[in-house]
Structure formats: structure tokens, C-alpha cells
Design an enzyme around this catalytic site. Structure first.
Site, PDB file in Angstrom:
ATOM      1  N   ASP A   2       0.836  -1.201   0.000  1.00  0.00           N
ATOM      2  CA  ASP A   2       0.000   0.000   0.000  1.00  0.00           C
ATOM      3  C   ASP A   2       0.872   1.252   0.000  1.00  0.00           C
ATOM      4  OD1 ASP A   2      -2.351   1.390  -0.040  1.00  0.00           O
ATOM      5  OD2 ASP A   2      -2.753   1.186   2.108  1.00  0.00           O
ATOM      6  N   ARG A   6       0.002   7.594  -2.892  1.00  0.00           N
ATOM      7  CA  ARG A   6       0.515   8.708  -2.078  1.00  0.00           C
ATOM      8  C   ARG A   6       1.965   9.016  -2.415  1.00  0.00           C
ATOM      9  NH1 ARG A   6      -1.095   6.029   3.304  1.00  0.00           N
ATOM     10  NH2 ARG A   6      -1.596   4.343   1.846  1.00  0.00           N
ATOM     11  N   HIS A  19       2.541   3.258  -9.175  1.00  0.00           N
ATOM     12  CA  HIS A  19       2.401   1.812  -9.415  1.00  0.00           C
ATOM     13  C   HIS A  19       3.627   1.268 -10.157  1.00  0.00           C
ATOM     14  CE1 HIS A  19      -1.494   2.016  -7.708  1.00  0.00           C
ATOM     15  NE2 HIS A  19      -2.086   2.619  -8.722  1.00  0.00           N
ATOM     16  N   LEU A 113      12.472 -19.602  -4.406  1.00  0.00           N
ATOM     17  CA  LEU A 113      11.367 -18.906  -3.729  1.00  0.00           C
ATOM     18  C   LEU A 113      10.021 -19.208  -4.397  1.00  0.00           C
ATOM     19  CD1 LEU A 113      10.489 -16.558  -1.715  1.00  0.00           C
ATOM     20  CD2 LEU A 113      10.788 -15.028  -3.678  1.00  0.00           C
TER      21      LEU A 113
HETATM   22  C1  IPE Z   1      -1.433   0.078  -3.476  1.00  0.00           C
HETATM   23  O1  IPE Z   1      -1.206   1.439  -3.520  1.00  0.00           O
HETATM   24  C2  IPE Z   1      -1.451  -0.539  -4.859  1.00  0.00           C
HETATM   25  C3  IPE Z   1      -2.759  -1.093  -5.296  1.00  0.00           C
HETATM   26  C4  IPE Z   1      -3.842  -1.202  -4.565  1.00  0.00           C
HETATM   27  C5  IPE Z   1      -2.833  -1.560  -6.677  1.00  0.00           C
HETATM   28  P1  IPE Z   1      -2.431   2.445  -3.505  1.00  0.00           P
HETATM   29  O2  IPE Z   1      -2.810   2.709  -4.916  1.00  0.00           O
HETATM   30  O3  IPE Z   1      -3.514   1.938  -2.613  1.00  0.00           O
HETATM   31  O4  IPE Z   1      -1.759   3.739  -2.877  1.00  0.00           O
HETATM   32  P2  IPE Z   1      -2.425   4.815  -1.905  1.00  0.00           P
HETATM   33  O5  IPE Z   1      -3.015   4.081  -0.732  1.00  0.00           O
HETATM   34  O6  IPE Z   1      -3.452   5.533  -2.686  1.00  0.00           O
HETATM   35  O7  IPE Z   1      -1.275   5.676  -1.502  1.00  0.00           O
HETATM   36 MG    MG Z   2      -4.113   2.322  -0.656  1.00  0.00          MG
END
Ligand code: IPE
Ligand code: MG
Length: 232
Positions: A2, A6, A19, A113
Site C-alpha cells: 500500500d 501517495r 504503481h 522462492l
Molecule cells: C497500493 O497502492 C497498490 C494497489 C492497490 C494496486 P495504492 O494505490 O492503494 O496507494 P495509496 O493508498 O493511494 O497511496
Molecule cells: Mg491504498
């Protein structure tokens, strides 16, 4: 995993660049796990709930999965990583389903792994699917209801054959499981860190392992029993 969004927003970049950076973090994390002789790693890449995100973000994530599979397969092979996917793959595009099937077949005999990527996955979905599979076997006469126990139930889950995770790591500051491996984490040690996923690397992994090593795992026993100091 997560915090990608942000991480990107803090840099004034679109969420998708977070991403992309997240894929780099997965690569470092897989390398670090392989180097440390960790048996299995399962990452939560896309939940069944993530389908409700804006269409452009979902589309970007799906093409990123295809792209990452194409690009990373060679290194995974070199490191003898066995790659598999868990989740409801029928919800994925045919193109992605084919890449997944190819990658799984190509790495199936690797002895390093065990690396699972959860895409279109939900912990409750996993449990319901297992129940449905067992019910079908009962209906066909292959299984009796009273033969269902924790072991046979676990064998019907997505992570069948893998040990229960010892350590559960959530990045990005939230203290939630968010429908990840609900059954399997029954006795996992939970580690929460504010580190945003794209910043997660070998150092953060080592910090999580050090945190894990300080925990006393009792599995319902007293501390003395768990430490093997007797006690009846
Ligand atoms: C996690 O990062 C990745 C996925 C759910 C694909 P987020 O996209 O949830 O990032 P934030 O929480 O908005 O920062
Ligand atoms: Mg998130």
C-alpha cells in the site's frame, strides 16, 4: 503493498507512476527474499475491491501486470523463482490470463522462492470458493461432510500446499488486513510500517524480519510452554 498513490502524489506525479515504482519495489523484495532463503512470498497486488477504482487506473494496473510479467520473467527464471497467481483469474483479461498461465508453466519446476501474486483476490472470496469446491465434492459423493477438517479446508484454498505465512507486512501506514489471506494469517505476526510501498526494499524487509524475531509465538499456549520450559 500500500502507498503507491501517495508516493506519486507527494512527487506531483500521476498515481500510475507510483504503481510503476511499486513494480521496482516488488523486484527488490523478491530478490531480497530469494537471497535470504525465504521459502514463500505472497504479495497483494490487486484486490477484488480494487475493481471499483477509476477505470483509467484499473486499465493502467492491468497493462502494468502484463508488462511486468514480460519483463521480469527472465530474471525470475535465473533466480529459480516459482511464480504463481492467486485470485479470481476469470475476472482478468484473456491476454493477462494467458501471460499468467505461460509464466506459471515456465517457472513451475523452479525450486527457489515460491512467489505468489494475488490479483483479483479477496480473502472472503477465497474461503467461499473453497467451501464451494468442497460442497461440490460432497454433492458428487467424492467426499463426506464429516471428512471436512481444517487440513482439507486449507487444501481447498488458493495457497494450498504452502505453509501458513509467519509474517504479514502492511506498508502505507494503515493497520488493517483489508481482506488479504484471512484464513492463512490466523497465527501470523503482523508488522505495520508507515513506509510507502515504492520505498520498501531490503532494509525495510530486514527491519520487519528483526521485528518478527523479537516476537514470542505462543499458539494459545502459556509463555513457559511455548518456550519449552514445561508446565502442564
Ligand atoms: C497500493 O497502492 C497498490 C494497489 C492497490 C494496486 P495504492 O494505490 O492503494 O496507494 P495509496 O493508498 O493511494 O497511496
Ligand atoms: Mg491504498
Amino acid at each position: 503493498m500500500d502507498g503507491n498513490g501517495r508516493w506519486a502524489e507527494a512527487r506531483g506525479e500521476p498515481r500510475t507512476s507510483g504503481h510503476r515504482a511499486g513494480v521496482d519495489a516488488v523486484r527488490s523484495c523478491v530478490r531480497a527474499c530469494a537471497e535470504r532463503g525465504i521459502e514463500a512470498l505472497t504479495v497483494f497486488a490487486f484486490s477484488s475491491e480494487n475493481w471499483r477504482r477509476p477505470e483509467v487506473e484499473v486499465a493502467a494496473l492491468m497493462s502494468l501486470f502484463v508488462e511486468a510479467l514480460d519483463r521480469e520473467l527472465e530474471e525470475l527464471q535465473q533466480n529459480r523463482v516459482r511464480l504463481s497467481f492467486i485470485g479470481n483469474r476469470h475476472t482478468l483479461s484473456v491476454r493477462l490470463q494467458q501471460r499468467i498461465a505461460d509464466a506459471e508453466a515456465q517457472t513451475a519446476h523452479n525450486d527457489g522462492l515460491k512467489f505468489q501474486v494475488a490479483v483479483g483476490y479477496g480473502g472472503r472470496w477465497d474461503i467461499v470458493e473453497a467451501a464451494r469446491r468442497l460442497a461440490a465434492r460432497c454433492a458428487s459423493g467424492a467426499l463426506r461432510a464429516d471428512e471436512i477438517d481444517e487440513a482439507s479446508f486449507a487444501d481447498a484454498l488458493q495457497l494450498a500446499g504452502l505453509p501458513d505465512p509467519d509474517l504479514f507486512i502492511r506498508t502505507g501506514g494503515e493497520h488493517r488486513i483489508s481482506n488479504f489471506l484471512l484464513w492463512n494469517v490466523a497465527y501470523a505476526e503482523l508488522h505495520f510500517t508507515d513506509c510507502l510501498w515504492p520505498d520498501f526494499g531490503a532494509n525495510e524487509l530486514d527491519a520487519a524480519i528483526a521485528d518478527f524475531a523479537r516476537r514470542e509465538r505462543r499458539y494459545g499456549l502459556t509463555g513457559a510452554q511455548a518456550r519449552g520450559e514445561g508446565g502442564r
